[in-house]
Design an enzyme around this catalytic site. Sequence first.
Site, PDB file in Angstrom:
ATOM      1  N   TYR A 159       0.825  -1.196   0.000  1.00 59.15           N
ATOM      2  CA  TYR A 159       0.000   0.000   0.000  1.00 59.15           C
ATOM      3  C   TYR A 159       0.868   1.258   0.000  1.00 59.15           C
ATOM      4  O   TYR A 159       0.599   2.212  -0.741  1.00 59.15           O
ATOM      5  CB  TYR A 159      -0.913  -0.002   1.224  1.00 59.15           C
ATOM      6  CG  TYR A 159      -1.928   1.120   1.252  1.00 59.15           C
ATOM      7  CD1 TYR A 159      -3.146   1.002   0.593  1.00 59.15           C
ATOM      8  CD2 TYR A 159      -1.674   2.301   1.954  1.00 59.15           C
ATOM      9  CE1 TYR A 159      -4.084   2.025   0.621  1.00 59.15           C
ATOM     10  CE2 TYR A 159      -2.607   3.325   1.984  1.00 59.15           C
ATOM     11  CZ  TYR A 159      -3.803   3.181   1.320  1.00 59.15           C
ATOM     12  OH  TYR A 159      -4.724   4.210   1.351  1.00 59.15           O
ATOM     13  N   LYS A 163       0.839   4.113  -2.954  1.00 57.87           N
ATOM     14  CA  LYS A 163       0.442   5.501  -2.720  1.00 57.87           C
ATOM     15  C   LYS A 163       1.604   6.475  -2.945  1.00 57.87           C
ATOM     16  O   LYS A 163       1.384   7.618  -3.364  1.00 57.87           O
ATOM     17  CB  LYS A 163      -0.143   5.647  -1.317  1.00 57.87           C
ATOM     18  CG  LYS A 163      -1.490   4.947  -1.152  1.00 57.87           C
ATOM     19  CD  LYS A 163      -2.533   5.459  -2.145  1.00 57.87           C
ATOM     20  CE  LYS A 163      -3.893   4.847  -1.941  1.00 57.87           C
ATOM     21  NZ  LYS A 163      -4.922   5.410  -2.858  1.00 57.87           N
TER      22      LYS A 163
END
Length: 255
Positions: A159, A163
């Site tokens: 993640y 991002k």
Amino acid sequence: MSTVDGLDSKSVIVTGAGSGIGRASALAFANAGAQVVVADLNDASAKETVAAIEDQGGRAVTVVGDLSDPAVVDRVVTTALDAFGAIDVLVNNAGIMDRMSAAHETEDAEWERVIRINLTAPFLLTRAVLPHMLEAGRGVIVNTASEASLRGSAAGAAYTASKHGIAGLTKSLAVMYRDKGIRANAIAPGGTATNIQVNVAENALGPATLGAYMGNVGRPAAAETQAAAILFLASDAASNINGTILPVDGGWSAV
């Protein structure tokens, strides 16, 4: 209906618009007079968002499918053009969490799924709408990054990498298209009350390590708070803001 500079009658695509920040954003754009393409993986949730928009007198259509599939991306673009005649704003909001896994705990399937949905899908949709924005000589792209795009202590390896990638993509777009009438910015939400799922592996290093930093999260924001920031970045009020990753995190990034 509220007054927001430059959004009345605009055509807006919002991904992940069936719930959470996406739904709040779709409703906010419709309330500002925009016409909204509600893109989501879940048919029932997408239809609920459209019904809520229509209840407040707005116009919206749905596209249901996995946005990491190029065929679904094509349907989103075609639907926006057929329904509303243009694509003025793209909000790349859809995303999933990882398992908070450290790198050595991250399986191939977890890595590939998170990167595909959180980074590749926004790239594919951005690439698909850009020719139409370039032809029109204008357009706005707003991405949902994350506190995890600013630091290494807010999520797992997959993640966090996805991002950080969204932040880099946003800045690249801002540079490449700044002289073409197209702006690109992102919000970086902190803790927010949504239905995003985190399936943490028991006794894993990642969650155990990250737990020491979660005390800095602060009070979770409402999805509508994040939507307000997205709406601002898409509006004419932000006409000279380009390439910014805007923390909407109650000061978490300042800790």
